[in-house]
Design a protein around this motif. Structure first.
Motif, short mmCIF file in Angstrom:
data_model
loop_
_atom_site.label_atom_id
_atom_site.label_comp_id
_atom_site.label_asym_id
_atom_site.label_seq_id
_atom_site.Cartn_x
_atom_site.Cartn_y
_atom_site.Cartn_z
N VAL A 385 0.85 -1.19 0.00
CA VAL A 385 0.00 0.00 0.00
C VAL A 385 0.88 1.24 0.00
O VAL A 385 1.71 1.42 0.90
CB VAL A 385 -0.93 0.00 1.23
CG1 VAL A 385 -1.75 1.28 1.27
CG2 VAL A 385 -1.82 -1.22 1.23
N PRO A 386 0.75 2.08 -1.03
CA PRO A 386 1.57 3.29 -1.07
C PRO A 386 1.06 4.34 -0.09
O PRO A 386 -0.06 4.24 0.42
CB PRO A 386 1.44 3.77 -2.52
CG PRO A 386 0.16 3.19 -3.00
CD PRO A 386 -0.12 1.96 -2.20
N ASP A 387 1.85 5.34 0.12
CA ASP A 387 1.46 6.42 1.02
C ASP A 387 0.47 7.33 0.30
O ASP A 387 0.75 7.81 -0.80
CB ASP A 387 2.71 7.22 1.40
CG ASP A 387 2.41 8.20 2.53
OD1 ASP A 387 1.26 8.66 2.61
OD2 ASP A 387 3.34 8.48 3.31
N PRO A 388 -0.68 7.57 0.90
CA PRO A 388 -1.68 8.42 0.24
C PRO A 388 -1.14 9.81 -0.06
O PRO A 388 -1.63 10.49 -0.98
CB PRO A 388 -2.82 8.50 1.26
CG PRO A 388 -2.61 7.37 2.18
CD PRO A 388 -1.16 7.07 2.19
N LEU A 389 -0.13 10.23 0.67
CA LEU A 389 0.43 11.55 0.39
C LEU A 389 1.21 11.53 -0.92
O LEU A 389 1.30 12.53 -1.62
CB LEU A 389 1.35 11.98 1.54
CG LEU A 389 0.64 12.13 2.89
CD1 LEU A 389 1.63 12.44 4.00
CD2 LEU A 389 -0.43 13.23 2.81
N ASP A 390 1.76 10.37 -1.28
CA ASP A 390 2.51 10.27 -2.53
C ASP A 390 1.58 9.89 -3.69
O ASP A 390 1.77 10.35 -4.81
CB ASP A 390 3.58 9.17 -2.43
CG ASP A 390 4.55 9.46 -1.31
OD1 ASP A 390 4.63 10.64 -0.92
OD2 ASP A 390 5.18 8.51 -0.83
#
Lengths: 403, 480
Positions: A385-390
């Motif tokens: 799961v990637p960072d939602p900020l990125d």
């Protein structure tokens, strides 16, 4: 009083979730089932093949349904009770034989399953006599010795269509034909040939149902094959498959639906809906998968609920939304918990080849899975799961979408 | 056994009721149990006449009346000074005054007549003028006000007229209530009874039907789609039925909130056009098409027209694309070569013609029935209205009011989509006044199998409960 968990729907997903929750130490599990008994659709499927994944047995449907109920003993079963709404705050409105009731729980699991697509959305022409029905109704009539038909024509070629053939023959009816609109059957053709031989029913591909004839009762159907029309006498039409989620309860305030994709509730990678107290599992998520698969989802959702009850789930927001280009649908539609491993599930809307890739918002490939698929395949891909900020979203697609 | 006025009715189908007919000479025999026949039957009985209602179908509402848009019109767009206009307005007013006593719903949602292009916009003024001549004041909305009222309409909506009193009703419970009240007060209903011939002698008609003969002083022809054929019994028919087919699509209840009112198009001389309306049952209805045809018995669905209808609907309401279709149906409207209703009393023939009642029949029915009784009184003699008639009620099927399924102590729910209980079905099958006569009639009375799953979950239970009571549900015998 507030229950620990309310499970809406006592089929394979709901009952397996109940069993998992009870084993996980949750005491107060309520299963709300609108039918007079729990067990779900397997109750009416007399053919063998049930329970392989979850009970390691090969049972007929009713036996499997009983085993599911037995394994969930310890839960409170409220049958003949229909949930009419899910509301924010863990509230469900229930229609019970004793009048309307409001119930409350720390977590709710939506496991309301599926139904087949009825006649109207298929836009079938002709008259509207009695005797045009789905496999579900057909099998239930046969199961109770009430089948008022002798010569059905079966439409569609998903597995359930062959289940309908088996039921018909078992009940002493003589199906006239099995018709598939497309050039290929939805199952491997060897299944079709075997069933055709076993049940002595002609299986016709590239044959479309055009019109239903008969005023009060079905008298026949007009079918079209390679531009030529022909009359096929029959006394009923069994419309099989094209399962859709029974997701009415997802149209309220607490839960929303993925209208362009699965048509089921929008969930995150912890089976959690818009309202973080509501979870969903099983066929209500996206249409039909086999019962073992559904049961596993019930188990996984129950594990997520166990974590939620102990305050151990990642926060529902912020999340990364999941989209697809070119695939029929993908779920979960949201990912939370940066750095955790998540699986995306999808289905192709047509036969396709090429690698399955997940790209982030900057079109960078963050996961890849090779392999072709046959007809109407189930796909899955694992990613971090990637960072939602990125990454505001992840897109699942085929690298080359050539048929 | 329940006693009603001058005879005793057991809960049997009509084939056991011939003793009610034998040896009697009715004041009126009404041919055709559609909504118009039902209303005339009620009016005749309440006017003190002995009346028999003859229907060839296995239940009431098996012809044109089973498929319509369920709107109670104001008549704002009727041609002024026509009989249709007068009777639509009277029918509307009378429905409003009796609906509560009969247990019938009235959803005053109002209508929005939307202009989709400049031609439409230009004709709004004409429509408003006609409406005001018809005594229905309309309010004009500009685009902004329209969007505020109906935010989900397609982007090309330019303006609209608001018709306050257009309402939505239950199209099947209303005629059922009319027939029930007539039967409760002594009327005789004969279903599965087709008129084969009739002879007029000595001031009385002897009507030949397939099981027996019926004697009556006056025949009232309410035969709808068969109107001209029945009329030919009395005289060369002055009108010819030219059936016009209308196909409808019912959207899932999830779509119900997309509109707050009835969305009307600018009508053409031929048709009122494609309408989107909420139904009393909580769905959204799209239709009808208008397709002339010769066949007066069969209304078939056709894929091409349904697809075109869906496209037309999505132009009006783009969000429809996200909602499931629950049902599709087709009905026939008994249009004639005349624009107006054909209602006439033939003094010499002891005959009253009620023909060419087009799509406005559901609204106009109670107006028509009063008009017919006035004609009767003028032509055939005085009426002595019942001083204190019985007012039976019909079960509520609408979402807006409490349903039996939400009452404490209810019996098990059979149909979950529409919340129909086992006792609802038993009540419709055992109704002492007008028990269900066909599976379609059972669906119309209870809404079982009418919901989003269309019988996926309830067919078996319904068949079990109705088997032996309704034709064609016995388990087939097999030789395999």
């Amino acid at each position: 009083m507030t229950h620990d968990v309310i499970i809406i729907g006592g089929g394979p997903a709901g009952l397996t979730a109940a069993r998992t929750l009870l084993r996980g130490g949750v005491r107060d599990v309520v299963v709300i089932e609108r039918n007079p008994e729990c067990g779900g659709l397997p109750r009416f499927c007399q053919h063998p093949g049930w329970g392989m994944l979850d009970f390691h047995r090969v049972w007929r449907g009713p036996r499997y349904a009983r085993a599911l109920v037995h394994a969930a003993r310890g839960a409170t079963f409220l049958t003949d009770c229909a949930v009419t709404a899910i509301e924010p705050g863990g509230i469900v409105q229930v229609n019970t034989p004793h009048g309307a009731q409001t119930m409350r729980a720390r977590a709710i699991l939506l496991a309301t399953g599926i139904r087949e697509t009825p006649r109207a959305p298929r836009l079938i022409g002709g008259m509207r006599p009695f005797g045009v029905l789905n496999t579900g109704a057909f099998q239930e009539l046969a199961r109770f010795g009430r089948l008022p038909f002798r010569t059905p024509v079966v439409i569609g070629s998903e597995l359930v269509a062959f289940s309908a053939l088996a039921t018909a023959r078992h009940a002493g009816a003589r199906p006239v034909a099995l018709l598939e609109e497309h050039a290929h059957l939805s199952v491997p053709s060897v299944v079709g040939h075997a069933a055709s031989w076993r049940y002595r029913v002609p299986v016709r591909t590239a044959t479309r149902l055009v019109e239903i004839l008969g005023r009060d009762r079905v008298e026949g159907v007009m079918v079209e094959h390679r531009g030529r029309q022909a009359l096929l006498p029959c006394d009923s039409v069994v419309l099989t498959g094209c399962f859709r989620p029974e997701a009415t309860l997802a149209d309220g305030n607490a839960v929303r639906r993925d209208l362009d994709g699965t048509r089921g509730p929008i969930i995150d990678n912890f089976y959690r809906c818009d309202d973080p107290q509501v979870f969903a599992a099983g066929n209500v998520l996206r249409g039909v998968e086999h019962s073992g698969y559904v049961a596993r989802e019930g188990r996984d959702a129950a594990r997520a609920i166990l974590r939620a009850l102990s305050g151990d789930l990642p926060a529902p927001t912020p999340y990364v939304s999941v989209r697809t280009t070119g695939l029929g649908y993908v779920y979960p539609q949201r990912l939370t918990g940066v750095g955790q491993t998540a699986r995306l599930f999808a289905r192709d809307s047509s036969v396709a080849r090429g690698d399955l890739v997940a790209r982030d918002a900057s079109r960078r490939v963050i996961a890849r899975r090779s392999g072709h698929t046959l007809l109407w395949p189930r796909l899955d891909i694992t990613l971090t799961v990637p960072d939602p900020l990125d990454a505001s979203h992840v897109s699942l697609e085929r690298e080359t979408a050539e048929p | 056994m329940i006693c009603y006025r001058d005879h005793t009715v057991t809960s049997t189908a009509e084939n056991g009721q011939w003793y009610l007919v034998l040896g009697r000479n009715f004041d009126v025999a009404i041919v055709g149990a559609g909504v118009v026949g039902a209303a005339v039957f009620r009016e005749a009985v309440l006017s003190g006449l002995s009346a028999v209602l003859i229907e060839r179908g296995p239940d009431i509402l098996e012809g044109a009346s089973k498929a319509n848009s369920a709107i109670l019109h104001t008549g704002f767009d009727c041609k002024p000074a026509t009989l249709e206009h007068t009777l639509v307005q009277q029918g509307h007013a009378r429905y409003c005054s009796v609906h509560q006593r009969l247990g019938l719903p009235l959803l005053r949602v109002g209508a929005t007549l939307v202009a989709w292009n400049n031609d439409d916009l230009a004709s709004l003024d004409t429509i408003a003028r006609t409406a005001s001549r018809n005594g229905v004041p309309l309010t004009r909305l500009d685009r902004a006000a329209l969007v505020a009222r109906e935010p989900n309409l397609g982007p090309s909506a330019l303006g609209a007229l608001v018709v306050e009193n257009e309402s939505v009703i239950d199209p099947w419970s209303a005629p059922l209530a009319y027939v029930s009240q007539a039967v409760a007060n002594g009327g005789v209903l004969l279903r599965s009874t087709a008129v084969t011939d009739a002879r007029f002698a000595d001031g009385s008609w002897t009507i030949g039907t397939n099981p027996s003969t019926i004697r009556a002083r006056v025949v009232i022809n309410c035969a709808g789609l068969q109107g001209d054929l029945v009329e030919a019994i009395a005289r060369p028919s002055p009108f010819t039925i030219r059936p016009r087919k209308g196909q409808f699509i019912v959207y899932d209840k999830s779509a119900h909130g997309l509109v707050s009112s009835i969305i009307l198009p600018v009508p053409t001389p031929v048709t009122k056009g494609v309408v989107i309306t909420r139904t009393a049952f909580g769905n959204l209805l799209l239709g009808p098409t208008a397709e002339p045809q010769d066949d007066r018995d069969n209304a078939t669905l056709t894929q091409g027209e349904l697809q075109a209808l869906i496209r037309a609907g999505e132009k009006i309401l783009p969000d429809l694309a996200h909602h499931d279709i629950t049902a599709a149906y087709a009905g026939l409207r008994p249009a004639t070569e005349h624009a107006d209703y054909q209602i006439e009393a033939l003094a010499a023939r002891h005959w009253i013609t009620v023909g060419g009642i087009r799509s406005t029949g559901l609204t106009a029915a109670l107006g028509i029935s009063a008009h017919v009784m006035a004609l009767y009184e003028d032509t055939f003699g005085p009426l002595r209205p019942l001083p204190d008639p019985l007012w039976p009620t019909v079960p509520n099927l609408t979402q807006a009011l409490p349903r039996s399924a939400s009452r404490p102590g209810r019996s098990p729910i059979v149909c979950h989509c529409e919340a129909v209980t086992q006792s609802d079905i038993a009540a419709a099958l055992d109704d002492p006044l007008v028990p269900a006569g066909s599976i379609g009639g059972l669906r119309r009375r209870t809404r079982c199998m009418m919901g989003r799953c269309q019988g996926f979950y309830c067919t078996r239970r319904v068949v079990e409960l109705a088997c032996g009571r309704l034709p064609g549900l016995e388990a087939a015998s097999h030789d395999a």
